[in-house]
Design a protein around this motif. Structure first.
Motif, short mmCIF file in Angstrom:
data_model
loop_
_atom_site.label_atom_id
_atom_site.label_comp_id
_atom_site.label_asym_id
_atom_site.label_seq_id
_atom_site.Cartn_x
_atom_site.Cartn_y
_atom_site.Cartn_z
N MET A 99 32.24 -30.88 -2.90
CA MET A 99 32.39 -32.33 -2.81
C MET A 99 32.93 -32.72 -1.43
N SER A 100 33.91 -31.98 -0.94
CA SER A 100 34.45 -32.27 0.38
C SER A 100 33.40 -32.07 1.47
N TYR A 101 32.62 -31.00 1.36
CA TYR A 101 31.53 -30.79 2.32
C TYR A 101 30.54 -31.96 2.27
N GLY A 102 30.22 -32.39 1.07
CA GLY A 102 29.29 -33.51 0.92
C GLY A 102 29.84 -34.80 1.51
N ASN A 103 31.12 -35.04 1.28
CA ASN A 103 31.75 -36.25 1.84
C ASN A 103 31.68 -36.22 3.37
N GLU A 146 25.22 -28.40 -0.78
CA GLU A 146 24.07 -28.15 -1.65
C GLU A 146 24.13 -26.76 -2.28
N VAL A 147 24.43 -25.75 -1.50
CA VAL A 147 24.50 -24.38 -2.02
C VAL A 147 25.56 -24.29 -3.13
N ILE A 148 26.73 -24.84 -2.87
CA ILE A 148 27.81 -24.78 -3.87
C ILE A 148 27.40 -25.53 -5.13
N HIS A 149 26.88 -26.74 -4.96
CA HIS A 149 26.52 -27.54 -6.13
C HIS A 149 25.39 -26.90 -6.94
N LEU A 150 24.39 -26.36 -6.25
CA LEU A 150 23.31 -25.70 -6.99
C LEU A 150 23.84 -24.50 -7.77
N GLY A 174 29.60 -34.52 5.19
CA GLY A 174 28.20 -34.65 5.59
C GLY A 174 27.74 -36.10 5.60
N SER A 175 28.10 -36.85 4.57
CA SER A 175 27.69 -38.25 4.52
C SER A 175 28.38 -39.07 5.61
N LEU A 176 29.61 -38.72 5.91
CA LEU A 176 30.32 -39.42 6.98
C LEU A 176 29.69 -39.16 8.34
N TYR A 177 29.38 -37.90 8.61
CA TYR A 177 28.74 -37.59 9.89
C TYR A 177 27.35 -38.22 9.97
N ALA A 178 26.66 -38.33 8.85
CA ALA A 178 25.37 -39.01 8.85
C ALA A 178 25.56 -40.47 9.23
N LYS A 187 25.45 -32.15 12.59
CA LYS A 187 26.72 -31.84 11.93
C LYS A 187 26.68 -32.27 10.46
N ALA A 188 26.06 -33.42 10.21
CA ALA A 188 25.92 -33.90 8.84
C ALA A 188 25.14 -32.89 8.00
N MET A 189 24.04 -32.42 8.56
CA MET A 189 23.18 -31.49 7.81
C MET A 189 23.92 -30.18 7.54
N ASP A 190 24.70 -29.70 8.49
CA ASP A 190 25.47 -28.47 8.28
C ASP A 190 26.36 -28.60 7.05
N TYR A 191 27.11 -29.70 6.97
CA TYR A 191 28.01 -29.91 5.83
C TYR A 191 27.23 -30.12 4.53
N LEU A 192 26.17 -30.90 4.60
CA LEU A 192 25.39 -31.17 3.40
C LEU A 192 24.74 -29.92 2.84
#
Length: 131
Positions: free
Chosen positions: A80-84, A106-110, A86-90, A97-102
């Motif tokens: 969730m923190s990585y996703g947050n 994604e890997v963790i959530h999947l 990622g969305s902020l950097y987007a 940088k956004a894609m790196d975090y997202l």
């Protein structure tokens, strides 16, 4: 209460409440407690909603550091923190940088939540929006 203020779009009140909560937690729980991370996450959301992306990034980076220490790198809260972040950097226009975090999110959530979970789907929408 801070979450209620965010829902009512009263972000200044939400920020004040979350900052007071952090001060209480620092005194009672310390600075590395998971509840501190949750409050930083919520404070970051309030800043996100007001367009204060740099402040939101700072809060979410603090939440991520605490969550990594408390839960390890594979936990959904870390995702969730990585996703947050990622969305902020987007939002800041920092696509790489956004894609790196997202992608980390994604890997963790999947792995932990599955492809049909709302958090996983949300991360996928952010990834798709950057492609």
């Amino acid at each position: 209460i801070g979450v209620a203020y965010v829902q009512k779009e009263e972000y200044d009140k939400a920020v004040g409440y979350f900052e007071k909560t952090l001060n209480i937690y620092f005194k009672t729980l310390g600075t590395d407690h998971p509840e501190v991370a949750t409050t930083y996450n919520q404070l970051g959301l309030a800043y996100f909603k007001t367009g204060e992306y740099d402040r939101a990034v700072e809060c979410n980076e603090r939440a991520l550091a605490i969550r990594l220490k408390a839960f390890g790198p594979e936990h959904p809260y870390v995702g969730m923190s990585y996703g947050n972040l990622g969305s902020l950097y987007a939002k800041k226009g920092m696509k790489g940088k956004a894609m790196d975090y997202l992608l980390k999110a994604e890997v963790i959530h999947l792995n932990k939540l599955g492809p049909q979970h709302p958090e996983t789907k949300n991360i996928q929408r952010w990834i798709d929006s950057l492609k």
